[in-house]
Design a protein around this motif. Structure first.
Motif, short mmCIF file in Angstrom:
data_model
loop_
_atom_site.label_atom_id
_atom_site.label_comp_id
_atom_site.label_asym_id
_atom_site.label_seq_id
_atom_site.Cartn_x
_atom_site.Cartn_y
_atom_site.Cartn_z
N UNK A 251 0.81 -1.23 0.00
CA UNK A 251 0.00 0.00 0.00
C UNK A 251 0.84 1.28 0.00
N UNK A 252 2.14 1.13 0.09
CA UNK A 252 3.02 2.30 0.15
C UNK A 252 3.45 2.70 -1.26
N UNK A 253 3.30 3.97 -1.59
CA UNK A 253 3.72 4.47 -2.89
C UNK A 253 4.96 5.36 -2.74
N UNK A 254 5.64 5.59 -3.83
CA UNK A 254 6.80 6.47 -3.80
C UNK A 254 6.37 7.89 -3.39
N UNK A 255 5.18 8.29 -3.80
CA UNK A 255 4.67 9.61 -3.39
C UNK A 255 4.51 9.67 -1.87
N UNK A 256 4.00 8.58 -1.27
CA UNK A 256 3.88 8.53 0.19
C UNK A 256 5.24 8.72 0.85
N UNK A 257 6.23 8.01 0.31
CA UNK A 257 7.59 8.08 0.89
C UNK A 257 8.16 9.48 0.75
N UNK A 258 7.94 10.10 -0.41
CA UNK A 258 8.45 11.44 -0.64
C UNK A 258 7.84 12.43 0.36
N UNK A 259 6.54 12.33 0.58
CA UNK A 259 5.88 13.24 1.50
C UNK A 259 6.33 13.00 2.94
N UNK A 260 6.43 11.75 3.34
CA UNK A 260 6.84 11.43 4.71
C UNK A 260 8.31 11.76 4.95
N UNK A 261 9.13 11.62 3.92
CA UNK A 261 10.56 11.86 4.07
C UNK A 261 10.97 13.30 3.80
N UNK A 262 10.03 14.10 3.33
CA UNK A 262 10.33 15.50 3.05
C UNK A 262 11.26 15.70 1.87
N UNK A 263 11.13 14.82 0.86
CA UNK A 263 11.98 14.91 -0.34
C UNK A 263 11.09 14.82 -1.57
N UNK A 264 11.69 15.02 -2.73
CA UNK A 264 10.93 14.94 -3.97
C UNK A 264 10.92 13.50 -4.50
N UNK A 265 9.92 13.19 -5.32
CA UNK A 265 9.85 11.88 -5.95
C UNK A 265 11.07 11.66 -6.84
N UNK A 266 11.47 12.71 -7.54
CA UNK A 266 12.64 12.61 -8.42
C UNK A 266 13.90 12.26 -7.67
N UNK A 267 14.05 12.82 -6.46
CA UNK A 267 15.24 12.54 -5.65
C UNK A 267 15.27 11.08 -5.22
N UNK A 268 14.10 10.55 -4.89
CA UNK A 268 14.03 9.14 -4.49
C UNK A 268 14.51 8.25 -5.64
N UNK A 269 14.03 8.53 -6.84
CA UNK A 269 14.44 7.70 -7.98
C UNK A 269 15.90 7.94 -8.37
N UNK A 270 16.42 9.11 -8.01
CA UNK A 270 17.84 9.38 -8.26
C UNK A 270 18.72 8.47 -7.41
N UNK A 271 18.35 8.32 -6.14
CA UNK A 271 19.13 7.48 -5.22
C UNK A 271 18.73 6.01 -5.30
N UNK A 272 17.44 5.76 -5.63
CA UNK A 272 16.93 4.39 -5.65
C UNK A 272 16.14 4.17 -6.95
N UNK A 273 16.85 3.95 -8.06
CA UNK A 273 16.20 3.81 -9.37
C UNK A 273 15.16 2.70 -9.42
N UNK A 274 15.35 1.67 -8.61
CA UNK A 274 14.41 0.54 -8.62
C UNK A 274 13.21 0.73 -7.72
N UNK A 275 13.07 1.92 -7.13
CA UNK A 275 11.90 2.19 -6.30
C UNK A 275 11.96 1.55 -4.92
N UNK A 276 10.80 1.08 -4.45
CA UNK A 276 10.68 0.58 -3.07
C UNK A 276 11.64 -0.56 -2.77
#
Length: 222
Positions: free
Chosen positions: A50-75
């Motif tokens: 049930x967790x989305x990358x958008x959820x993680x971005x909002x909870x972590x205070x970062x952008x979705x793009x930054x998450x994929x920059x560090x973790x290209x494979x997502x969750x």
């Protein structure tokens, strides 16, 4: 005199650049940890599926793009890196100067005690990940395709072989590491999470896991 001032200015400029680089590195590390911690919190409360990358971005205070920059494979990439971080902390692979390589039993006892405590402190998260691993077809496929014989785990297995008394003969250190991890984690999960252990004393259970670990790693006291 002007040359002296110029030299001072260059030195100051170099120091400023170095400080900026350190700040960037610290900022990057902080953001990565923020992403990982947010992921753990969300999985614990919502379940992995049930967790989305958008959820993680909002909870972590970062952008979705930054998450994929560090973790290209997502969750799943985030989970893998959390696993590496967890392993480094428990096994102290990054702190060899704090380890007595002449005391493998003592080291193993410390590792197992820390594994037990970590599992106790994170029961909800661990349960959520186990259920996901059992029921989520997507993550099952990810795990199947995961390369457990990569350079990271190779380095960890070789780390164990540095201890005096560890003798695995012609066995592949990576295979020994995987067998050890499955055995010890299986006992811990059954005892703490599912309360299936018939051993009442926690100390006795630790003794058992230490003995199993020493046998798996072929430990022979000098």
């Amino acid at each position: 005199m002007n040359n002296v001032h110029l030299g001072d200015s260059i030195c100051q400029l170099k120091k400023t650049v170095q400080d900026d680089q350190k700040s960037v590195k610290r900022d990057k590390k902080a953001k990565i940890i923020s992403i990982q911690d947010a992921t753990c919190m969300l999985i614990e409360t919502k379940g992995y599926e049930n967790v989305t990358i958008r959820d993680i971005a909002e909870a972590g205070g970062v952008s979705i793009g930054l998450i994929y920059k560090y973790f290209p494979g997502g969750k799943f990439d985030i989970l893998k890196e959390i696993g590496y971080r967890y392993t480094d902390e428990l096994l102290m692979t990054k702190q060899p100067e704090n380890i007595d390589f002449n005391d493998f039993p003592g080291y193993m006892r410390n590792v197992i005690e820390n594994m037990q405590q970590y599992t106790k402190d994170n029961i909800s998260l661990t349960k959520a990940l186990i259920m996901t691993a059992l029921l989520d077809s997507e993550i099952v496929e990810e795990v199947k395709n995961m390369d457990f014989k990569n350079e990271y785990y190779k380095a960890v297995s070789e780390f164990f072989c540095r201890f005096n008394g560890v003798e695995i003969g012609n066995k592949d250190p990576l295979d020994v590491l995987m067998n050890w991890g499955i055995a010890v984690k299986g006992i811990i999960f059954c005892d703490i999470i599912y309360s299936l252990s018939t051993i009442k004393s926690e100390e006795s259970l630790i003794d058992l896991m230490v003995d199993v670990s020493l046998k798996i790693w072929g430990y022979k006291e000098a």
